[in-house]
Design an enzyme around this catalytic site. Structure first.
Site, PDB file in Angstrom:
ATOM      1  CG  ASP A  92      -2.222   0.788   0.962  1.00 14.43           C
ATOM      2  OD1 ASP A  92      -2.351   1.437  -0.109  1.00 14.43           O
ATOM      3  OD2 ASP A  92      -3.110   0.754   1.816  1.00 14.43           O
ATOM      4  CG  ASP A  93      -1.053   4.981  -0.746  1.00 11.73           C
ATOM      5  OD1 ASP A  93      -1.608   4.223   0.073  1.00 11.73           O
ATOM      6  OD2 ASP A  93      -1.640   5.972  -1.237  1.00 11.73           O
ATOM      7  CG  ASP A  96      -3.929   7.965   8.215  1.00 10.48           C
ATOM      8  OD1 ASP A  96      -3.682   8.210   9.410  1.00 10.48           O
ATOM      9  OD2 ASP A  96      -4.443   8.808   7.466  1.00 10.48           O
TER      10      ASP A  96
END
Length: 162
Positions: A92-93, A96
């Site tokens: 994933d980028d 969070d």
């Protein structure tokens, strides 16, 4: 989650993203993966770059929606996979709050989970990441931005005087 929780912005250019993904790949190059599972949509581009750098040809996706622009809502799992992730690289980028990460960890408990960027609340859920970013920082990814003409300052000021 509200967009009001973001007090900083971090802009990532295409060049910066490519450099960061390549740096992450240097940490992964000794490993052998069956394939890559990209978490859509943010993980698609990093996964493609990682696939190229590690010469991985088998790529799948887990499709989860958790954001609507800067607002984080409920998780909507649109597509999963039919294995436990053993031997796979999960990409994933960003991690969070960890909400999406927990869901994919449950789906793929044996995958090696990497992100390019990680925030403090989510980073314990990934195996590797490249750059830590403050929890209150919104990352502007290049696929969410465009180039626009900005009028010279002198012309802007003259327009205000009229």
């Amino acid at each position: 989650m509200s967009a009001n929780r973001y007090h900083q912005h971090f802009t990532v250019s295409w060049d910066q993203l490519h450099r960061d993904v390549r740096a992450l790949c240097h940490q992964l190059v000794e490993r052998d993966f069956k394939g890559i599972v990209a978490i859509t949509r943010g993980g698609l581009i990093p996964a493609a770059l990682i696939a190229r750098e590690l010469n991985v040809r088998l790529i799948d996706t887990v499709c989860i929606k958790s954001y609507d622009h800067m607002e984080q809502g409920g998780l909507d799992v649109m597509k999963g996979v039919d294995h436990d992730g053993d031997g796979w690289l999960l990409v994933d980028d960003l991690v969070d709050t960890g909400k999406t990460a927990r869901a994919v960890r449950d789906m793929l408990p044996k995958a090696h989970f990497v992100t390019v960027y990680a925030k403090p609340e989510g980073k314990p859920l990934v195996d590797q990441y490249l750059t830590e970013v403050a929890q209150g920082c919104w990352i502007q990814f290049p696929w969410d931005m465009g180039i626009a003409y900005v009028e010279p300052l002198v012309d802007q000021m003259r327009g205000q005087d009229s």
